[in-house]
Design a protein around this motif. Structure first.
Motif, short mmCIF file in Angstrom:
data_model
loop_
_atom_site.label_atom_id
_atom_site.label_comp_id
_atom_site.label_asym_id
_atom_site.label_seq_id
_atom_site.Cartn_x
_atom_site.Cartn_y
_atom_site.Cartn_z
N ARG A 173 0.80 -1.20 0.00
CA ARG A 173 0.00 0.00 0.00
C ARG A 173 0.85 1.27 0.00
NH1 ARG A 173 -5.45 0.67 1.23
NH2 ARG A 173 -6.48 -0.95 0.03
N GLY A 174 1.99 1.16 0.62
CA GLY A 174 2.81 2.36 0.78
C GLY A 174 3.68 2.66 -0.43
N ALA A 175 3.62 1.78 -1.42
CA ALA A 175 4.52 1.91 -2.55
C ALA A 175 4.38 3.27 -3.25
CB ALA A 175 4.27 0.78 -3.55
N ALA A 176 3.18 3.84 -3.16
CA ALA A 176 2.93 5.10 -3.84
C ALA A 176 3.56 6.28 -3.11
CB ALA A 176 1.43 5.32 -3.99
N ASN A 177 3.88 6.09 -1.85
CA ASN A 177 4.43 7.19 -1.07
C ASN A 177 5.94 7.24 -1.18
OD1 ASN A 177 1.91 7.93 -0.17
ND2 ASN A 177 2.01 6.58 1.61
N THR A 178 6.46 8.44 -1.19
CA THR A 178 7.91 8.57 -1.28
C THR A 178 8.47 9.19 -0.01
OG1 THR A 178 7.55 10.69 -2.34
CG2 THR A 178 7.95 8.81 -3.79
N LEU B 8 6.34 7.33 4.83
CA LEU B 8 5.14 7.00 5.59
C LEU B 8 4.27 6.06 4.77
CD1 LEU B 8 4.12 10.49 7.03
CD2 LEU B 8 5.52 8.71 8.08
N ASP B 9 3.48 5.26 5.48
CA ASP B 9 2.60 4.31 4.81
C ASP B 9 1.17 4.62 5.26
OD1 ASP B 9 1.48 2.09 3.62
OD2 ASP B 9 1.92 0.80 5.34
N VAL B 10 0.36 5.09 4.35
CA VAL B 10 -1.01 5.47 4.70
C VAL B 10 -1.97 4.39 4.20
CG1 VAL B 10 -2.82 7.21 4.44
CG2 VAL B 10 -0.42 7.91 4.57
N GLN B 11 -2.70 3.79 5.12
CA GLN B 11 -3.66 2.75 4.77
C GLN B 11 -5.06 3.19 5.14
OE1 GLN B 11 -2.55 -1.01 6.67
NE2 GLN B 11 -0.45 -0.27 6.78
N LYS B 12 -5.99 2.95 4.24
CA LYS B 12 -7.39 3.25 4.54
C LYS B 12 -7.99 2.02 5.23
CE LYS B 12 -11.44 5.16 2.29
NZ LYS B 12 -11.96 5.72 1.04
N ILE C 37 -1.73 5.88 9.62
CA ILE C 37 -0.48 6.45 9.11
C ILE C 37 0.65 5.77 9.87
CG2 ILE C 37 0.87 8.57 8.79
CD1 ILE C 37 -1.84 10.12 8.98
N ALA C 38 1.44 4.99 9.17
CA ALA C 38 2.52 4.24 9.81
C ALA C 38 3.87 4.79 9.35
CB ALA C 38 2.41 2.76 9.47
N GLY C 39 4.89 4.55 10.16
CA GLY C 39 6.24 4.96 9.76
C GLY C 39 6.71 6.26 10.39
N ALA D 244 0.82 14.18 4.92
CA ALA D 244 0.01 12.98 4.62
C ALA D 244 -1.46 13.24 4.94
CB ALA D 244 0.54 11.79 5.43
N ILE D 245 -1.72 13.94 6.05
CA ILE D 245 -3.11 14.28 6.41
C ILE D 245 -3.70 15.20 5.34
CG2 ILE D 245 -4.57 15.48 8.09
CD1 ILE D 245 -2.51 14.55 10.25
#
Ligand SMILES: [Zn+2]
Length: 355
Positions: free
Chosen positions: A40-45, A48-52, A60-62, A93-94
């Motif tokens: 899921r986090g692959a799109a973020n650079t 942070l890993d944002v999961q719905k 929001i992880a990381g 991220a928010i």
């Protein structure tokens, strides 16, 4: 809905399409997504890993600790704020989730990697009724506090521990909660969500709360659950093994599994302080593992074994690879030492209380 077709050029693209396909539908996808943060986090650079997790609930992880964001008409309610260094990235991220302001932060303990973002995130936000700062009297202090910034709620012991800390361990004042409660539980309705904030008096620390988002059936557990290692028992700040087991048993009572219709994926989601999202089955295994290790240490103490002999008997056998770690400051060895110290203080282990 489109199915991925041969026209997709790469396996990665197919994977992304599958994820997109799954992400729109409730069902196994939620659990699968929750357990595959990397995908899921692959799109973020930004690391942070944002999961719905639900329609209006995000993990929001990381950023040190896990952060949960509940989004609604008035803005964002956060559970924990991560560490200080990550706060600008958390805010970004928010912003990608919603343009609405942060209105409230609930802290699950006084740990720095859970409260470190309080200053940046409250300053970016807004009190629930900003005008009340001027209007003043007669309104709940949760509304008028913090000079128009978002409020921070925590158990009173969080503030006590923060105010006691001195020197290098001192907490800058802007990280402190703006509202505390000293009783068993605090409840509030914000953003169309019933929040139940329940104190766990002596678990990871003496200031832990678990936060239930009733409408969404998500429970944020703080460090009562840590899926990256055995739960950290901070004895110096009021934590205890028995209190932690009490908290896990309380969570068992509050959590619903997908029975009797097992092919239906509806279930309570448990967001730990660190690591992947749990459900009741995960919690059951975690609770049982800690109970078994505790009981093994208790038996060895009864046999007259000292700490070294207890360690040599390997009381975490069968659980070490799943839950333990030999890295960092909270190793499996430390966990065993802490259990040994707590049980050695008493004539025997107290019976597990289900509260
Ligand atoms: Zn933590």
């Amino acid at each position: 809905m489109k199915r991925p077709t041969k026209s997709l050029k790469t396996a990665a693209a197919a994977g992304a399409a599958l994820l997109a396909l799954f992400s729109g539908a409730p069902g196994w996808s939620e659990r699968a997504a929750a357990q595959q943060p990397a995908a899921r986090g692959a799109a973020n650079t930004d690391g942070l890993d944002v999961q719905k997790l639900r329609d209006n609930v995000y993990l929001i992880a990381g950023a040190g600790s896990n952060i949960v964001a509940q989004v609604g008409p008035i803005g964002v309610v956060l559970v924990d704020s991560g560490n200080t260094e990550s706060a600008p990235r958390v805010l970004a991220a928010i912003r990608r989730i919603t343009p609405l302001p942060v209105r409230y932060i609930i802290n699950t303990s006084m740990d720095r990697d859970h409260v470190g973002g309080n200053q940046v995130l409250t300053a970016s936000g807004l009190s629930i009724l900003p005008g009340a700062v001027v209007a003043g009297a007669g309104l709940d202090d949760a509304l008028v506090s913090n000079a128009g910034k978002a409020s921070v709620l925590a158990h009173e012991n969080v503030q006590t521990r923060m105010s006691e800390a001195t020197g290098a361990a001192a907490y800058p004042f802007p990280l402190w909660p703006t509202k505390t409660f000293a009783f068993h539980a605090y409840s509030m309705y914000l953003n169309g969500e019933g929040f139940r904030i329940i104190h766990q008096p002596a678990a990871h620390t003496d200031g832990d709360v678990i936060v239930e988002l009733r409408r969404n059936d998500v429970i944020v557990t703080g460090d009562v659950i840590d899926t990256t290692r055995f739960p950290m028992i901070d004895v110096a700040r009021g934590g205890s093994v028995q209190g932690l087991l009490d908290a896990l048993n309380r969570l068992m009572d509050m959590t619903i599994y997908n029975l009797p219709i097992q092919w239906n994926d509806d279930r309570t989601l448990l967001v730990p302080g660190h690591g992947r999202v749990y459900d009741k089955l995960d919690l059951l295994e975690y609770r049982d593992a800690i109970t078994v290790v505790r009981d093994r240490v208790a038996d060895l103490i009864k046999e007259g074994k000292n700490l070294q002999q207890v360690k040599a008997a390997n009381p975490t056998l069968g659980y070490r690879s799943e839950y333990g770690t030999d890295r960092g400051e909270w190793t499996t060895d430390k966990f065993v030492e802490t259990i040994f110290a707590e049980l050695s203080k008493k004539p025997g282990p107290a019976a597990a209380r289900v509260n």
